[in-house]
Scaffold this motif. Sequence first.
Motif, PDB file in Angstrom:
ATOM      1  N   GLU A 115       0.802  -1.298   0.036  1.00  0.00           N
ATOM      2  CA  GLU A 115       0.020  -0.114  -0.078  1.00  0.00           C
ATOM      3  C   GLU A 115       0.711   1.287  -0.101  1.00  0.00           C
ATOM      4  N   ARG A 116       2.148   1.352   0.495  1.00  0.00           N
ATOM      5  CA  ARG A 116       2.850   2.508   0.539  1.00  0.00           C
ATOM      6  C   ARG A 116       4.342   2.228   0.080  1.00  0.00           C
ATOM      7  N   LYS A 117       4.867   3.145  -0.519  1.00  0.00           N
ATOM      8  CA  LYS A 117       6.366   3.063  -0.641  1.00  0.00           C
ATOM      9  C   LYS A 117       7.224   2.953   0.668  1.00  0.00           C
ATOM     10  N   THR A 118       8.172   1.935   0.534  1.00  0.00           N
ATOM     11  CA  THR A 118       8.902   1.293   1.563  1.00  0.00           C
ATOM     12  C   THR A 118      10.368   1.129   1.330  1.00  0.00           C
ATOM     13  N   ILE A 119      11.145   1.925   2.176  1.00  0.00           N
ATOM     14  CA  ILE A 119      12.605   1.801   2.123  1.00  0.00           C
ATOM     15  C   ILE A 119      12.778   0.421   2.912  1.00  0.00           C
ATOM     16  N   ILE A 120      13.454  -0.554   2.127  1.00  0.00           N
ATOM     17  CA  ILE A 120      13.815  -1.859   2.830  1.00  0.00           C
ATOM     18  C   ILE A 120      15.389  -2.150   2.687  1.00  0.00           C
ATOM     19  N   VAL A 121      16.006  -2.207   3.778  1.00  0.00           N
ATOM     20  CA  VAL A 121      17.517  -2.376   4.011  1.00  0.00           C
ATOM     21  C   VAL A 121      17.620  -3.603   4.467  1.00  0.00           C
ATOM     22  N   PHE A 122      18.531  -4.456   3.788  1.00  0.00           N
ATOM     23  CA  PHE A 122      19.203  -5.738   4.156  1.00  0.00           C
ATOM     24  C   PHE A 122      20.486  -5.834   4.650  1.00  0.00           C
ATOM     25  N   ASP A 143      14.211   9.893  10.643  1.00  0.00           N
ATOM     26  CA  ASP A 143      12.994  10.155  11.403  1.00  0.00           C
ATOM     27  C   ASP A 143      12.005   9.337  10.925  1.00  0.00           C
ATOM     28  N   VAL A 144      11.847   8.241  11.610  1.00  0.00           N
ATOM     29  CA  VAL A 144      10.650   7.258  11.262  1.00  0.00           C
ATOM     30  C   VAL A 144       9.072   7.901  11.227  1.00  0.00           C
ATOM     31  N   GLU A 145       8.794   8.754  12.286  1.00  0.00           N
ATOM     32  CA  GLU A 145       7.538   9.464  12.167  1.00  0.00           C
ATOM     33  C   GLU A 145       7.455  10.478  10.997  1.00  0.00           C
ATOM     34  N   ALA A 146       8.531  11.189  10.598  1.00  0.00           N
ATOM     35  CA  ALA A 146       8.544  12.031   9.513  1.00  0.00           C
ATOM     36  C   ALA A 146       8.178  11.192   8.133  1.00  0.00           C
ATOM     37  N   GLY A 151       4.255   9.533   3.841  1.00  0.00           N
ATOM     38  CA  GLY A 151       3.796   8.208   3.304  1.00  0.00           C
ATOM     39  C   GLY A 151       4.728   7.323   2.791  1.00  0.00           C
ATOM     40  N   ILE A 152       5.859   7.134   3.702  1.00  0.00           N
ATOM     41  CA  ILE A 152       6.932   6.301   3.456  1.00  0.00           C
ATOM     42  C   ILE A 152       7.067   5.192   4.643  1.00  0.00           C
ATOM     43  N   ASP A 153       7.246   4.001   4.528  1.00  0.00           N
ATOM     44  CA  ASP A 153       7.629   3.077   5.667  1.00  0.00           C
ATOM     45  C   ASP A 153       9.109   2.783   5.471  1.00  0.00           C
ATOM     46  N   PHE A 154       9.442   2.193   6.511  1.00  0.00           N
ATOM     47  CA  PHE A 154      11.020   1.660   6.512  1.00  0.00           C
ATOM     48  C   PHE A 154      11.110   0.416   7.362  1.00  0.00           C
ATOM     49  N   VAL A 155      11.663  -0.611   6.773  1.00  0.00           N
ATOM     50  CA  VAL A 155      11.782  -1.900   7.469  1.00  0.00           C
ATOM     51  C   VAL A 155      13.200  -2.577   7.148  1.00  0.00           C
ATOM     52  N   ILE A 156      13.661  -3.126   8.103  1.00  0.00           N
ATOM     53  CA  ILE A 156      15.090  -3.791   7.954  1.00  0.00           C
ATOM     54  C   ILE A 156      14.975  -5.398   8.082  1.00  0.00           C
ATOM     55  N   ILE A 157      15.661  -6.030   7.091  1.00  0.00           N
ATOM     56  CA  ILE A 157      15.725  -7.590   7.148  1.00  0.00           C
ATOM     57  C   ILE A 157      16.957  -8.257   7.271  1.00  0.00           C
ATOM     58  N   GLY A 158      17.149  -9.012   8.043  1.00  0.00           N
ATOM     59  CA  GLY A 158      18.493  -9.756   8.357  1.00  0.00           C
ATOM     60  C   GLY A 158      18.227 -11.125   7.740  1.00  0.00           C
ATOM     61  N   ASN A 159      19.369 -12.100   7.922  1.00  0.00           N
ATOM     62  CA  ASN A 159      19.090 -13.274   7.430  1.00  0.00           C
ATOM     63  C   ASN A 159      19.371 -14.409   8.760  1.00  0.00           C
TER      64      ASN A 159
END
Length: 275
Positions: A115-122, A143-146, A151-159
Amino acid sequence: MNNTSQSTVALPQSRRQYATSAESTPLPLPNTPSTTFSHSYRPQDSGRRARNNRAGSTPPRSGDTRRRQRRQEEPAVMTFDENAGLTRDQVGRAAALTVIAQNGLRVQFGELFKERKTIIVFIRHFWCAMCQDYMYSISRNVDVEALKRAGIDFVIIGNGSPGMIKSYRHIFRTPIPMYTDPTLRLHAALGMTLRTNDPGPDRDKGDYIKHGAIGGLAMVVRNALRVGMPVWEKGGDATQLGGEFVLGPGLNCSFAHRMTTTRSHAPILDVLMAA
């Protein structure tokens, strides 16, 4: 945030260019058959099974069904390219895979940016000192709230193991949600197929790197003791590299970068500008 479509984002010092759209050179698919069994494949007994099924015999065993499902879910292996964009088809293949949340539940990857643009960091494995330096850089600059208001989310993915996520987040006191992909199938689907322990030359290391080998080890041990990292859990594949992507909404890809060494995350400010 820059909402206009830009073809590249240039690093001020290295002048490195990142792909910022699906049209920026998609990752080529290999000429050899992939593990998806997309090529014609007919088991020797498939004809006999079909005849038996038509005759009212017992349907295929559940084990056969599970094996077919795993083959269908396997991503196509892609040729490595540090800055190649992703086509909608490639994003769609990745979206069908799953990641594991902090609570151990499996989440379809595509739900993270549907639903939203998302920054994804691996990131790399949970014991990586260089990635902990990168996480500190994220904590200082994001600034996650900003982002949410924009309209942008941020998630981090490890392994590594999902059992590591809670204490790992506590190190940086980050509100950013984290997931993990211990199978590395999602990494392969997004073109992060380069695996190495090579840190690369010092002149090419990211500016976020603040510790050398000994200082980094000391930092990791200190952080582990401070938050009670579960040392019995798997930290992840030490040779798997990560990357940074901006995906969504839907199957859109507006930024893609893959690490080439253990110290080559894209500067987080560049990723934010691309979003």
